[in-house]
Write a protein that holds these residues in place. Structure first.
Motif, PDB file in Angstrom:
ATOM      1  N   TYR A   1      -3.687   4.119   0.029  1.00  0.00           N
ATOM      2  CA  TYR A   1      -4.088   3.678  -1.313  1.00  0.00           C
ATOM      3  C   TYR A   1      -3.568   2.269  -1.533  1.00  0.00           C
ATOM      4  CZ  TYR A   1      -4.754   8.707  -1.950  1.00  0.00           C
ATOM      5  OH  TYR A   1      -5.146  10.020  -1.806  1.00  0.00           O
ATOM      6  N   ASP A   2      -4.357   1.449  -2.263  1.00  0.00           N
ATOM      7  CA  ASP A   2      -3.896   0.109  -2.576  1.00  0.00           C
ATOM      8  C   ASP A   2      -2.979   0.136  -3.790  1.00  0.00           C
ATOM      9  OD1 ASP A   2      -5.520   0.346  -4.831  1.00  0.00           O
ATOM     10  OD2 ASP A   2      -7.151  -0.864  -3.979  1.00  0.00           O
ATOM     11  N   ASP A   3      -2.558  -1.049  -4.252  1.00  0.00           N
ATOM     12  CA  ASP A   3      -1.589  -1.113  -5.358  1.00  0.00           C
ATOM     13  C   ASP A   3      -2.183  -0.680  -6.692  1.00  0.00           C
ATOM     14  OD1 ASP A   3      -3.276  -3.251  -5.594  1.00  0.00           O
ATOM     15  OD2 ASP A   3      -1.701  -4.768  -5.784  1.00  0.00           O
ATOM     16  N   LYS A   4      -3.502  -0.475  -6.745  1.00  0.00           N
ATOM     17  CA  LYS A   4      -4.148   0.002  -7.971  1.00  0.00           C
ATOM     18  C   LYS A   4      -4.452   1.498  -7.908  1.00  0.00           C
ATOM     19  CE  LYS A   4      -6.387  -4.413  -9.111  1.00  0.00           C
ATOM     20  NZ  LYS A   4      -5.745  -5.171  -8.015  1.00  0.00           N
ATOM     21  N   GLY A   5      -4.056   2.108  -6.795  1.00  0.00           N
ATOM     22  CA  GLY A   5      -4.270   3.541  -6.651  1.00  0.00           C
ATOM     23  C   GLY A   5      -5.620   3.913  -6.062  1.00  0.00           C
ATOM     24  N   ASN A   6      -6.397   2.920  -5.633  1.00  0.00           N
ATOM     25  CA  ASN A   6      -7.701   3.193  -5.035  1.00  0.00           C
ATOM     26  C   ASN A   6      -7.536   3.524  -3.554  1.00  0.00           C
ATOM     27  OD1 ASN A   6      -9.109   2.496  -7.469  1.00  0.00           O
ATOM     28  ND2 ASN A   6      -8.788   0.329  -6.950  1.00  0.00           N
ATOM     29  N   ILE A   7      -8.272   4.526  -3.110  1.00  0.00           N
ATOM     30  CA  ILE A   7      -8.163   4.917  -1.704  1.00  0.00           C
ATOM     31  C   ILE A   7      -8.743   3.816  -0.818  1.00  0.00           C
ATOM     32  CG2 ILE A   7     -10.379   6.127  -1.611  1.00  0.00           C
ATOM     33  CD1 ILE A   7      -8.920   8.218   0.176  1.00  0.00           C
ATOM     34  N   VAL A   8      -8.095   3.579   0.303  1.00  0.00           N
ATOM     35  CA  VAL A   8      -8.512   2.547   1.248  1.00  0.00           C
ATOM     36  C   VAL A   8      -9.331   3.199   2.354  1.00  0.00           C
ATOM     37  CG1 VAL A   8      -7.759   0.770   2.874  1.00  0.00           C
ATOM     38  CG2 VAL A   8      -6.483   1.143   0.748  1.00  0.00           C
TER      39      VAL A   8
ATOM     40  N   TYR B   1       0.849  -1.189   0.000  1.00  0.00           N
ATOM     41  CA  TYR B   1       0.000   0.000   0.000  1.00  0.00           C
ATOM     42  C   TYR B   1       0.885   1.239   0.000  1.00  0.00           C
ATOM     43  CZ  TYR B   1      -3.668  -3.241   1.500  1.00  0.00           C
ATOM     44  OH  TYR B   1      -4.548  -4.293   1.580  1.00  0.00           O
TER      45      TYR B   1
END
Length: 228
Positions: free
Chosen positions: A113-120, A101
């Protein structure tokens, strides 16, 4: 001669000194939170810093080099790398399970953010004090791991100003309850007296002042607890 007023003010002074003495570590020690547990500094040896909690096992932070730290929780190790660039503070957090992350500092607020750039989004559920994990949810949010690893993200607890406010309310309440001269002063300062010619305090006013003083003194106790 010992009077009720002297007993009151000596007691207030004694309680204030004891409260300040025993509360000082609570307000001055910097802490961080991991789930519902509070951690504070315990000791430092070489490049290893240990933090203790009264409700959970210790956590250790090892400084591997200037840009890399390892957070040790139980038997699990979490690698944290400082990936900051000018005008942007960023971290990479690698979990024991291999998940990676990124965490960004947005004006003091850590966003994950995860490895795809999505906010956690961190939404933790507890039932009877026990955490209920959702499918795929990590044991600890990335942002809290960064907060644990870097002391500049540790915070001070409480609002000691409420203790000062409570002390003022306690003294005000006592004066309203005990001293007629103070009751007369409050009457003269009241804007309601401007509605009458040559107004004078009534017996009912003195009664209400005493009752109000008791209410204020009781309320000061609740205000004091808001400091913690």
């Amino acid at each position: 001669m010992i009077t009720p007023s002297s007993i009151f003010f000596v007691s207030v002074l004694l309680v204030s000194v004891l409260t300040g003495f025993f509360s000082r570590p609570y307000f001055t020690d910097r802490v961080f939170y991991l789930n519902e547990d509070t951690y504070k500094f315990s000791r430092e040896q070489d490049s290893l810093v240990t933090y203790h909690s009264s409700t959970a096992g210790p956590i250790q932070v090892r400084t591997d080099d200037e840009l890399h730290r390892t957070l040790i929780i139980g038997e699990q190790s979490y690698a944290i790398a400082d990936k900051s660039v000018p005008y942007s503070t960023k971290f990479r957090v690698t979990y024991p399970n291999g998940h990676v992350y990124s965490v960004e500092d947005n004006n003091g607020m850590l966003l994950s953010y995860d490895d795809k750039g999505n906010i956690v989004m961190v939404i933790q559920t507890y039932v009877n004090g026990e955490r209920i994990k959702e499918e795929g949810e990590e044991d600890f949010p990335p942002s809290t791991l960064v907060s644990a690893a870097y002391s500049n993200y540790h915070v001070k607890r409480g609002m000691p100003g409420f203790l000062v406010l409570a002390l003022g309310l306690l003294i005000f309440g006592w004066c309203s309850f005990r001293y007629q001269a103070f009751q007369n002063l409050m009457f003269r300062l009241s804007p309601q007296r401007l509605m009458y010619e040559n107004p004078e305090p009534s017996d009912f006013y003195y009664f209400i002042s005493k009752v109000g003083g008791i209410v204020v003194m009781i309320g000061s106790i609740f205000v004091a607890f808001k400091a913690y």
